[in-house]
Design a protein around this motif. Structure first.
Motif, PDB file in Angstrom:
ATOM      1  N   TRP A  51     -16.180 -56.336  82.208  1.00  0.00           N
ATOM      2  CA  TRP A  51     -17.316 -55.478  82.540  1.00  0.00           C
ATOM      3  C   TRP A  51     -18.454 -56.330  83.094  1.00  0.00           C
ATOM      4  O   TRP A  51     -18.477 -57.556  82.954  1.00  0.00           O
ATOM      5  CB  TRP A  51     -17.789 -54.715  81.303  1.00  0.00           C
ATOM      6  CG  TRP A  51     -18.273 -55.618  80.191  1.00  0.00           C
ATOM      7  CD1 TRP A  51     -19.536 -56.075  79.961  1.00  0.00           C
ATOM      8  CD2 TRP A  51     -17.461 -56.199  79.163  1.00  0.00           C
ATOM      9  NE1 TRP A  51     -19.585 -56.880  78.857  1.00  0.00           N
ATOM     10  CE2 TRP A  51     -18.314 -56.979  78.342  1.00  0.00           C
ATOM     11  CE3 TRP A  51     -16.102 -56.142  78.838  1.00  0.00           C
ATOM     12  CZ2 TRP A  51     -17.843 -57.692  77.240  1.00  0.00           C
ATOM     13  CZ3 TRP A  51     -15.639 -56.847  77.747  1.00  0.00           C
ATOM     14  CH2 TRP A  51     -16.510 -57.604  76.953  1.00  0.00           C
ATOM     15  N   GLU A  58     -19.977 -61.327  84.753  1.00  0.00           N
ATOM     16  CA  GLU A  58     -18.794 -60.561  84.372  1.00  0.00           C
ATOM     17  C   GLU A  58     -18.272 -61.128  83.061  1.00  0.00           C
ATOM     18  O   GLU A  58     -18.017 -62.327  82.952  1.00  0.00           O
ATOM     19  CB  GLU A  58     -17.716 -60.653  85.455  1.00  0.00           C
ATOM     20  CG  GLU A  58     -18.142 -60.135  86.819  1.00  0.00           C
ATOM     21  CD  GLU A  58     -18.311 -58.620  86.840  1.00  0.00           C
ATOM     22  OE1 GLU A  58     -17.441 -57.932  86.274  1.00  0.00           O
ATOM     23  OE2 GLU A  58     -19.310 -58.139  87.413  1.00  0.00           O
ATOM     24  N   THR A 188     -24.655 -48.133  78.506  1.00  0.00           N
ATOM     25  CA  THR A 188     -24.521 -47.818  79.922  1.00  0.00           C
ATOM     26  C   THR A 188     -25.842 -47.210  80.417  1.00  0.00           C
ATOM     27  O   THR A 188     -26.555 -46.558  79.645  1.00  0.00           O
ATOM     28  CB  THR A 188     -23.392 -46.795  80.172  1.00  0.00           C
ATOM     29  OG1 THR A 188     -23.669 -45.612  79.428  1.00  0.00           O
ATOM     30  CG2 THR A 188     -22.049 -47.360  79.768  1.00  0.00           C
ATOM     31  N   SER A 192     -21.908 -52.136  82.451  1.00  0.00           N
ATOM     32  CA  SER A 192     -21.122 -51.207  83.259  1.00  0.00           C
ATOM     33  C   SER A 192     -20.209 -50.327  82.422  1.00  0.00           C
ATOM     34  O   SER A 192     -19.589 -50.776  81.456  1.00  0.00           O
ATOM     35  CB  SER A 192     -20.288 -51.974  84.291  1.00  0.00           C
ATOM     36  OG  SER A 192     -19.352 -52.814  83.652  1.00  0.00           O
ATOM     37  N   LEU A 195     -14.571 -50.486  83.363  1.00  0.00           N
ATOM     38  CA  LEU A 195     -13.912 -51.720  82.947  1.00  0.00           C
ATOM     39  C   LEU A 195     -12.780 -52.020  83.919  1.00  0.00           C
ATOM     40  O   LEU A 195     -12.036 -51.132  84.326  1.00  0.00           O
ATOM     41  CB  LEU A 195     -13.331 -51.584  81.538  1.00  0.00           C
ATOM     42  CG  LEU A 195     -14.291 -51.226  80.408  1.00  0.00           C
ATOM     43  CD1 LEU A 195     -13.519 -51.171  79.089  1.00  0.00           C
ATOM     44  CD2 LEU A 195     -15.437 -52.222  80.315  1.00  0.00           C
TER      45      LEU A 195
END
Length: 210
Positions: A51, A58, A188, A192, A195
């Motif tokens: 994510w 990341e 969220t 993000s 996934l």
């Protein structure tokens, strides 16, 4: 046509029919081949979800405790069946922070996996599609926290061979999921919702016939 000619004709037709039946019987084992059982080579398997963390980086979680039933038909993938159970509690995943249990504790909490009530997750394949036998898609039902939604993965068969007297196959698979669909929408959109799923695996099958 004389009676003798008719008799010869019937004999020829009977011979042709017998040959056709013999050919069908000879071909039947190949046509009715059963899927074969494979198991994960866990030393050469990585299953992860990635994510975006607030736009900075990341981040990933790796699932390390899993088992399943993998019945694979390499010649007719649509006949395959896959069912995997992920044991998430008691160290069933890794996030790369061995000196800090805080994040792992948050993942286990009610905000996310709620492992006290739902210690496992499952994936059951429902369909396989391929045109060339090497690339295609696998769709299945992913159940987390007693909630089930379909997930589709793009799958590539990297290699088929044998190792240490057993059949072996290597696969790469990738796809996406929206974690909020499984009741894990905490933080969220800063973190993000989507996934990225990735699987790199080597599977060991039956013994190779000598």
């Amino acid at each position: 046509m004389t009676m003798m000619q008719a008799s010869r004709t019937r004999t020829k037709l009977t011979a042709v029919a017998s040959l056709g039946l013999a050919g069908a019987i000879a071909m039947a084992p190949a046509a009715m081949a059963e899927p074969e059982a494979y198991e994960f080579d866990t030393a050469h398997t990585a299953i992860s979800a990635t994510w975006n963390h607030q736009g900075y980086s990341e981040q990933s979680i790796y699932f390390t405790d899993y088992d399943g039933t993998l019945m694979l038909d390499m010649d007719a993938p649509e006949n395959s069946s896959i069912e995997i159970t992920f044991n998430l509690a008691d160290g069933g995943f890794w996030v790369g922070t061995p000196e800090d249990d805080k994040f792992e504790g948050h993942l286990a909490s009610g905000d996310l996996f709620n492992l006290a009530d739902f210690p496992t997750a499952t994936f059951v394949a429902t369909s396989f599609e391929t045109e060339d036998g090497e690339t295609g898609t696998m769709t299945g039902d992913l159940t987390i926290k007693d909630t089930t939604h379909p997930v589709t993965l793009d799958v590539t068969l990297n290699k088929v061979g044998d190792a240490q007297g057993r059949k072996k196959a290597g696969f790469s698979a990738s796809g996406t999921m929206m974690r909020s669909n499984w009741g894990m929408g905490y933080a969220t959109p800063a973190v993000s919702d989507e996934l990225e799923l990735a699987i790199e695996t080597e599977l060991l099958g039956p013994e190779v016939a000598e």
